[in-house]
Scaffold this motif. Sequence first.
Motif, PDB file in Angstrom:
ATOM      1  N   ALA A  53       0.821  -1.206   0.000  1.00 31.69           N
ATOM      2  CA  ALA A  53       0.000   0.000   0.000  1.00 31.69           C
ATOM      3  C   ALA A  53       0.861   1.264   0.000  1.00 31.69           C
ATOM      4  N   ALA A  54       2.041   1.184   0.612  1.00 27.61           N
ATOM      5  CA  ALA A  54       2.950   2.328   0.633  1.00 27.61           C
ATOM      6  C   ALA A  54       3.468   2.639  -0.769  1.00 27.61           C
ATOM      7  N   TYR A  55       3.743   1.583  -1.558  1.00 29.08           N
ATOM      8  CA  TYR A  55       4.221   1.805  -2.928  1.00 29.08           C
ATOM      9  C   TYR A  55       3.129   2.425  -3.786  1.00 29.08           C
ATOM     10  N   GLU A  56       1.896   2.010  -3.540  1.00 30.48           N
ATOM     11  CA  GLU A  56       0.778   2.604  -4.273  1.00 30.48           C
ATOM     12  C   GLU A  56       0.636   4.083  -3.912  1.00 30.48           C
ATOM     13  N   ALA A  57       0.755   4.390  -2.615  1.00 30.57           N
ATOM     14  CA  ALA A  57       0.622   5.780  -2.175  1.00 30.57           C
ATOM     15  C   ALA A  57       1.736   6.648  -2.739  1.00 30.57           C
ATOM     16  N   ILE A  58       2.958   6.129  -2.759  1.00 36.75           N
ATOM     17  CA  ILE A  58       4.076   6.938  -3.252  1.00 36.75           C
ATOM     18  C   ILE A  58       3.992   7.090  -4.766  1.00 36.75           C
ATOM     19  N   GLY A  59       3.459   6.087  -5.443  1.00 40.05           N
ATOM     20  CA  GLY A  59       3.246   6.215  -6.889  1.00 40.05           C
ATOM     21  C   GLY A  59       2.269   7.339  -7.205  1.00 40.05           C
ATOM     22  N   ARG A  60       1.207   7.448  -6.410  1.00 37.56           N
ATOM     23  CA  ARG A  60       0.229   8.523  -6.605  1.00 37.56           C
ATOM     24  C   ARG A  60       0.841   9.881  -6.267  1.00 37.56           C
ATOM     25  N   LEU A  61       1.718   9.898  -5.263  1.00 39.08           N
ATOM     26  CA  LEU A  61       2.370  11.159  -4.900  1.00 39.08           C
ATOM     27  C   LEU A  61       3.293  11.630  -6.021  1.00 39.08           C
ATOM     28  N   VAL A  62       4.085  10.711  -6.564  1.00 37.91           N
ATOM     29  CA  VAL A  62       4.954  11.066  -7.688  1.00 37.91           C
ATOM     30  C   VAL A  62       4.112  11.585  -8.854  1.00 37.91           C
ATOM     31  N   LEU A  63       2.999  10.927  -9.098  1.00 41.09           N
ATOM     32  CA  LEU A  63       2.115  11.325 -10.197  1.00 41.09           C
ATOM     33  C   LEU A  63       1.546  12.727  -9.963  1.00 41.09           C
ATOM     34  N   ALA A  64       1.186  13.026  -8.713  1.00 37.34           N
ATOM     35  CA  ALA A  64       0.620  14.331  -8.382  1.00 37.34           C
ATOM     36  C   ALA A  64       1.646  15.447  -8.504  1.00 37.34           C
ATOM     37  N   GLN A  65       2.937  15.099  -8.546  1.00 37.04           N
ATOM     38  CA  GLN A  65       4.013  16.077  -8.695  1.00 37.04           C
ATOM     39  C   GLN A  65       4.434  16.249 -10.145  1.00 37.04           C
TER      40      GLN A  65
ATOM     41  N   SER B  68      -3.358  21.335  -0.331  1.00 35.43           N
ATOM     42  CA  SER B  68      -2.979  20.043  -0.915  1.00 35.43           C
ATOM     43  C   SER B  68      -1.465  19.909  -1.055  1.00 35.43           C
ATOM     44  N   SER B  69      -0.770  21.022  -1.294  1.00 39.19           N
ATOM     45  CA  SER B  69       0.680  20.951  -1.476  1.00 39.19           C
ATOM     46  C   SER B  69       1.404  20.530  -0.208  1.00 39.19           C
ATOM     47  N   THR B  70       0.798  20.745   0.945  1.00 37.83           N
ATOM     48  CA  THR B  70       1.435  20.313   2.197  1.00 37.83           C
ATOM     49  C   THR B  70       1.526  18.796   2.277  1.00 37.83           C
ATOM     50  N   LEU B  71       0.765  18.110   1.438  1.00 39.85           N
ATOM     51  CA  LEU B  71       0.852  16.652   1.336  1.00 39.85           C
ATOM     52  C   LEU B  71       1.532  16.242   0.033  1.00 39.85           C
ATOM     53  N   GLY B  72       2.139  17.219  -0.647  1.00 37.42           N
ATOM     54  CA  GLY B  72       2.843  16.930  -1.894  1.00 37.42           C
ATOM     55  C   GLY B  72       1.935  16.802  -3.098  1.00 37.42           C
ATOM     56  N   ARG B  73       0.665  17.145  -2.941  1.00 38.79           N
ATOM     57  CA  ARG B  73      -0.301  16.942  -4.027  1.00 38.79           C
ATOM     58  C   ARG B  73      -0.452  18.239  -4.827  1.00 38.79           C
ATOM     59  N   LEU B  74       0.233  18.322  -5.972  1.00 37.83           N
ATOM     60  CA  LEU B  74       0.139  19.510  -6.824  1.00 37.83           C
ATOM     61  C   LEU B  74      -0.943  19.356  -7.891  1.00 37.83           C
ATOM     62  N   GLU B  75      -1.283  18.113  -8.245  1.00 37.10           N
ATOM     63  CA  GLU B  75      -2.353  17.821  -9.212  1.00 37.10           C
ATOM     64  C   GLU B  75      -2.206  18.702 -10.450  1.00 37.10           C
ATOM     65  N   LEU B  76      -1.061  18.569 -11.138  1.00 36.03           N
ATOM     66  CA  LEU B  76      -0.745  19.475 -12.232  1.00 36.03           C
ATOM     67  C   LEU B  76      -1.529  19.219 -13.502  1.00 36.03           C
ATOM     68  N   ARG B  77      -1.935  17.987 -13.741  1.00 35.52           N
ATOM     69  CA  ARG B  77      -2.457  17.664 -15.059  1.00 35.52           C
ATOM     70  C   ARG B  77      -3.951  17.362 -15.073  1.00 35.52           C
ATOM     71  N   ASP B  78      -4.709  17.946 -14.172  1.00 32.63           N
ATOM     72  CA  ASP B  78      -6.151  17.779 -14.261  1.00 32.63           C
ATOM     73  C   ASP B  78      -6.641  18.482 -15.521  1.00 32.63           C
ATOM     74  N   VAL B  79      -7.636  17.891 -16.168  1.00 34.71           N
ATOM     75  CA  VAL B  79      -8.156  18.429 -17.422  1.00 34.71           C
ATOM     76  C   VAL B  79      -9.328  19.352 -17.130  1.00 34.71           C
ATOM     77  N   GLU B  80      -9.325  20.499 -17.767  1.00 32.87           N
ATOM     78  CA  GLU B  80     -10.370  21.504 -17.552  1.00 32.87           C
ATOM     79  C   GLU B  80     -11.248  21.567 -18.786  1.00 32.87           C
ATOM     80  N   ASP B  81     -12.547  21.287 -18.593  1.00 32.34           N
ATOM     81  CA  ASP B  81     -13.521  21.405 -19.670  1.00 32.34           C
ATOM     82  C   ASP B  81     -13.154  20.552 -20.890  1.00 32.34           C
ATOM     83  N   GLY B  82     -12.590  19.372 -20.632  1.00 35.12           N
ATOM     84  CA  GLY B  82     -12.322  18.458 -21.731  1.00 35.12           C
ATOM     85  C   GLY B  82     -11.268  18.933 -22.711  1.00 35.12           C
ATOM     86  N   THR B  83     -10.290  19.728 -22.291  1.00 35.11           N
ATOM     87  CA  THR B  83      -9.259  20.214 -23.197  1.00 35.11           C
ATOM     88  C   THR B  83      -7.902  20.123 -22.527  1.00 35.11           C
ATOM     89  N   THR B  84      -6.866  19.933 -23.345  1.00 30.80           N
ATOM     90  CA  THR B  84      -5.505  19.911 -22.803  1.00 30.80           C
ATOM     91  C   THR B  84      -4.901  21.311 -22.771  1.00 30.80           C
TER      92      THR B  84
END
Length: 553
Positions: free
Chosen positions: A89-101, A352-368
């Motif tokens: 579960a720790a590897y899954e959590a760290i994978g999501r953290l890396v992804l959020a960065q 969210s950044s205090t937990l390392g979650r930057l969530e950089l690539r969320d899609v807005e209104d269906g566009t990149t």
Amino acid sequence: MDELFARHHEVFSDEEPLIRLVSAMATGADTVAAEAAIEQGLALSACLPFSPENYALDFDEAEWARASALIEAADSTVALVDHPPSDTAAYEAIGRLVLAQSDILIAVWDGDASRGRGGTTEVVAQAVASHVPVLHVWPDEIHPPQLLWSGLHTDIPDRPSIDGVERVEFSKALPQLLEALCAPPGGNGAESLKVFYSPAPTRRQYSIAWPLLLLAAGTRSLKKTRFSIPTIEEMREYFMPMVRPFKELGVFGKRLNEEVADRFARADMAASYFALRFRSSFVTNFALAAVAVLLALSGLFWPEGKVVLIAAELLVISLIILNTRSARKSDFHQMWIDRRHLAERLRLLAMSSTLGRLELRDVEDGTTHPGWVTWYARATARELELPPGQLDRDYLSRVRDTALHLIDDQIGYHENNAKMMEHTNHRLHKLGDGLFVGTILFCLVFLSTVVLPGKTGYLFGVSLTAVTTFATAFFPVLAAALYGIRMQGDFAATAERSAAIAKRLRKLKSSFARDDLSYNRLVDRLRRLSEIMLSDVHQWQQQYETRPITLPG
């Protein structure tokens, strides 16, 4: 990158572009990539699934010596400590953290199915579904690197899968990818960004009509009625309790307390200003429309002043037209919503950044290619890096307390806003009803002088016909103006929405209090907080897109 900077240098810093590798420092590809990053002079951030002491148990002595040297060389290191050693579960959590960065996920992957929780395949699948571009490097060195990315589709799919996502040779897609990731928005978005970048006003800003309406409706007392906009310094001080607890966290804490705080204060002050200007504009329009009718009817009592009254009425009508044109040209409602959206994005980023979650690539209104608000919020997020150190219970408790402070603040705001909007709507509704009742009474009084004996035809020395004509024409017009203000301001719906959001926030606060303190649980709760707060902005946007300021009538 140089060509991109040359085209958009006015929105970028003059500093050299910073490319950062974020790695979990596992054996194999992670350490090879980290070593390559250091050799190339790139920045390095380490995300560890366990404390270094526990993480070392997953390595043999030589491997750990190699990994620990890289961890020491990293600019910033964060470690999760929720899980026992080797817990998947720790590897899954760290994978999501890396992804959020990450703006781009580099996956050295054989393309096979998942071999366990938190493995490469699972992280790639999550990245693809979250619209994060994936640079797929095949370990066999036969296949050229590929880009897996929903942005290559003509129509962006909803939560694409590994099997269904578009693929292309990475070298061919690199220019398009860099443009999508880094380029500021064009067209109206570029103009909006330019306006936001322009120097903030140094003097206090005022607006009269909206505060006067709340004062007249009894919603606010004279003592609490404020005609000026809060300054940037006041907004910054309001924001500081959210970021001050993390001030000592190196570069991360410094940027949170400086850049993020300053940008939030600027956005929040501008949102307050444009909200007040928008609301005051439509209140002014309906009030002036009633004044125009008042001037026209005043000729009943001052016939010799008819020319003056007509000239005054013409002036008032001209002011209505000018006010409407100014409000539409300045686009007050869109300026308000955009800056409110940005302020909320930065406020939530601070949490969210205090937990390392930057969530950089969320899609807005269906566009990149996002709007300027999302582009600017992402650019701010990229500057934050990682909160350094171990995310232990003491640290998570600090994050939770700060989140609860934010929730309490928002509950207080929405409860107060619901009461204020409901009270104003009720008062305006009652006043409008009273004006129609007054119209009926004047009609009845006039009719009584016709059918009853002893009629005089005068009321306090003034022709009853003139008084009745004035009242029965002006009262309904004034009632209609109040109705127009109620409809444009949408007081009832706003009150209901704020009450509903306050209720959702109270439930979320209760969940925070009942939860066991853990990293994953806090991430989920903060994501829920983000959904609630941003839903309010989206509802405001939908509401006022259909209610632009127009000529009353």
